[in-house]
Scaffold this active site. Structure first.
Site, PDB file in Angstrom:
ATOM      1  CE1 TYR A 147     -10.984  30.810  19.224  1.00 36.16           C
ATOM      2  CE2 TYR A 147      -8.674  31.445  19.262  1.00 36.16           C
ATOM      3  CZ  TYR A 147      -9.599  30.578  19.308  1.00 36.16           C
ATOM      4  OH  TYR A 147      -9.320  29.266  19.389  1.00 36.16           O
ATOM      5  CE  LYS A 197     -16.653  21.202   8.052  1.00 32.74           C
ATOM      6  NZ  LYS A 197     -16.321  19.933   7.941  1.00 32.74           N
ATOM      7  CG  ASP A 229     -13.609  17.981   8.411  1.00 35.96           C
ATOM      8  OD1 ASP A 229     -12.933  18.625   7.503  1.00 35.96           O
ATOM      9  OD2 ASP A 229     -14.661  17.461   8.213  1.00 35.96           O
ATOM     10  CG  ASP A 253      -5.926  28.233  19.637  1.00 43.76           C
ATOM     11  OD1 ASP A 253      -4.929  27.648  19.917  1.00 43.76           O
ATOM     12  OD2 ASP A 253      -6.795  28.713  20.461  1.00 43.76           O
ATOM     13  CG  ASP A 257      -1.958  23.773  21.170  1.00 44.23           C
ATOM     14  OD1 ASP A 257      -1.114  24.244  20.756  1.00 44.23           O
ATOM     15  OD2 ASP A 257      -2.914  23.855  21.916  1.00 44.23           O
TER      16      ASP A 257
END
Ligand code: NAD
Length: 370
Positions: A147, A197, A229, A253, A257
């Protein structure tokens, strides 16, 4: 002698002011019970500040200064349809929340994903998979990664438009967020899952190396690594097997959620964003707020669930003020109110639909438990 703490109170917009009023009633009650006081500097933020400044800013200088002169910030929520057509830079979330995080270097976002045993019916996860609910803490790195990494941009290459972002982490950034997560795990079930990852991303390879290194300082905590994943899948298959989960900004993020969704209602979930540690103590400066937003669809009706805001007070007490007993008492009283059957509309589904109460009654039930 009674202890005194200073807090900045920024209720914001939508349901923010309603649930903040009730959260402060709970704070009053624990102050009396545990013999401490808070000096509360109440300031405007978000749409409320835009309205008061003729659309000049959602984050006035007095608000920032009140936060600077506090031990922690109790935040409600900001935003709503009224301000969505303003220039993006002064819209409530972009113009207030992000600058606050930046100004105070709030790098660690703690988001509990809790589904109490008596609320499993509100979770979209099959109830037989979570007979006792679950209680996971997601620790998300908040100021680094893709980000904020540079270069970031858009240009023409070989006759085609390309756009790019950079996922970048410094060893020191990974080290400090892992230490927050290990410390949190020490105070809970002593199990930490580090999510990366590392089979594809260089930044994740460094992340995993640092995780293994930092783990040496926390020998009691059992460390496991999951690819993001797989973590996303395991969270909806067996959320009750997690204790603390730590990950970088983008992955956090999304996963936090997902956790909020499987928990059943945003109205139950607080969050903390922590910055630097206070000198000579294990307390942090931080900002505490519900995981949800300003819920304009139910604002002004007295039906919002106050628990997310009330549990945000508990997190403030624990991480910034060092009033751990008061924090525990609030958490226990909130659980007890749920166990007794009190339900706001967001969690009153199925068999519970008849036990519905409003914001004030739910808070009264929690106060009774204190
Ligand atoms: P939201 O979280 O406000 O609402 C999503 C759904 O959850 C709504 O149906 C709402 O009624 C419900 N909900 C949320 N909190 C609840 C509570 N305490 N009790 C009962 N139900 C609750 O998300 P949204 O609708 O996407 O956004 C609304 C506004 O909030 C937007 O302006 C958005 O920009 C802003 N927002 C602010 C923050 C923040 O201040 N940190 C975070 C997210 C969204």
């Amino acid at each position: 002698m009674s202890r005194t703490h200073r807090i900045a109170v920024l209720a914001g917009d939508g349901i923010g002011p309603e649930v903040m009023t009730d959260a402060l009633r709970v704070l009053d009650a624990v102050e009396a019970k545990f013999d401490f006081t808070t000096e509360r500097n109440v300031q405007l933020v978000g749409g409320a500040a835009l309205d008061a400044t003729n659309n000049e800013t959602p984050l006035p200088a007095e608000t920032i200064s009140a936060c600077e002169n506090s031990d922690g910030i109790l935040f409600g929520s900001v935003g709503g349809p009224k301000w969505e057509t303003l220039p993006p830079d002064i819209q409530p979330e972009r113009g207030a929340l992000l600058p606050l995080r930046k100004h105070f270097g709030l790098f660690a976002n703690l988001r509990p994903g809790v589904c109490m045993p008596s609320l499993t019916h509100a979770s979209p996860v099959k109830n037989e998979l979570i007979p006792n609910g679950f209680d996971v803490l997601c620790v998300r790195e908040l100021t680094g990664g893709v980000y904020f990494g540079s270069p970031k941009g858009r240009e023409e290459r070989d006759g085609e438009t390309v756009a790019f972002d950079t996922m970048i982490y410094k060893r020191s950034e990974i080290d400090r967020i892992l230490r927050v997560a290990f410390t949190a795990a020490m105070g809970r079930g002593k199990r930490l899952v580090s999510v990366d990852k590392a089979n594809v991303l260089a930044s994740s390879v460094l992340w995993r190396e640092v995780a293994i290194e930092v783990a040496k300082d926390y020998p009691e905590v059992e460390l496991e690594h999951l690819y993001v994943d797989n973590a996303a899948m395991q969270l909806c298959r067996r959320p009750d097997s997690f204790d603390v989960l730590v990950t970088e900004n983008l992955f956090g993020d999304i996963l936090s959620d997902e956790m909020a969704m499987i928990s059943g209602s945003l109205g139950m979930l607080p969050s903390a964003s922590l910055g630097g540690q206070k000198e000579g103590s294990d307390l942090y400066f931080g900002m505490y707020e519900p995981s949800g937003g300003s819920a304009p669809d139910i604002a002004g009706q007295g039906i919002a669930n106050p628990i997310a805001q009330i549990l945000s007070v508990a997190m403030l007490l624990r991480f910034s003020l060092g009033e751990t007993d008061a924090a525990k008492a609030i958490e226990a009283a909130a659980s007890a109110a749920i166990d007794k059957g009190f339900r706001t509309g967001d969690i009153a589904t199925g068999a519970d639909a008849e036990k519905k109460v409003g914001t004030t009654e739910m808070t009264d039930a929690i106060l009774a438990g204190l």
